[in-house]
Design a protein around this motif. Structure first.
Motif: not given
Lengths: 68, 146
Positions: B35-36, B38-40, B46-47, B50-51, B54
């Motif tokens: 998941k992490a 996947g976040i660019q 922040r990664q 968002f992970a 999600m």
């Protein structure tokens, strides 16, 4: 229509008719003077024995019928 | 206690877990890592944020699906219960039928063995006929005497 009476019904009918004949005969006065019509003592005794035997046989049959 | 080294979003983490749970922990870390990654862009925090969001979304969605599936499983359970009760009723009915059949067979056997009792009737009839003969003879004698 066909009716069928069993043997026991026929026998009972015959017994009833015979008893009726005896009743009637005993109720009627003797046709002849007593001295002439009186049955010998041996006959009287045999008659009584036969009546007792028939009554005994009937009692036995009735008891058997009651037991099923 | 086991020590496990996890790699999430390019950074290693040393984590302790109960013995035997290492593989499961590695698998969970792989999910978070996926998941992490996947976040660019953005910071590492922040990664990971968002992970986490999600994954929370996935968890919520899965819970919603489970809730929706619940009524279906309820109706399935009801159908199974109904089928079981019908089967039980059918078994009871069958048992009752077998009992009735056994009773009927016993009755039939009793009737078959009854001829001994039934044969008593002709004997009674014969005896009655003989008595009728004797009473008729008696009537004749009484008529002669009278």
């Amino acid at each position: 229509m066909e009716l069928d009476l069993d043997e026991s019904s026929l026998a009972i009918g015959r017994i009833e008719r015979a008893l009726s004949r005896i009743e009637k005969a005993l109720a009627n006065p003797p046709k002849q003077p007593p001295s002439a019509s009186a049955a010998p003592a041996a006959d009287q005794s045999a008659l009584r024995a036969e009546v007792a035997a028939v009554i005994g046989e009937l009692d036995r049959l009735i008891a058997e019928a009651d037991r099923g | 206690m086991a020590d496990v080294k996890l790699m999430i979003a390019g950074r290693p983490y040393d984590v302790h877990c109960a013995d035997g749970e290492e593989a499961q922990l590695l698998q969970l870390a792989a999910v978070v890592d996926e998941k992490a990654r996947g976040i660019q862009g953005g910071t590492e925090v922040r990664q990971l944020l968002f992970a986490a969001l999600m994954l929370a979304d996935d968890a919520q969605e899965a819970r919603g699906k489970a809730d929706k599936a619940e009524p279906q499983s309820d109706s399935l359970r009801a159908a199974v219960a109904l089928a079981e009760s019908r089967e039980a009723a059918a078994r009871d009915e069958l048992r009752a039928a077998v009992t009735r059949e056994q009773a009927a067979l016993k009755e039939l056997e009793a009737l078959r063995s009854a001829p001994a009792a039934a044969s008593a009737k002709p004997a009674h009839d014969r005896a009655l006929l003989q008595i009728a003969d004797r009473i008729e003879a008696l009537a004749t004698k009484v008529e002669q005497i009278s």
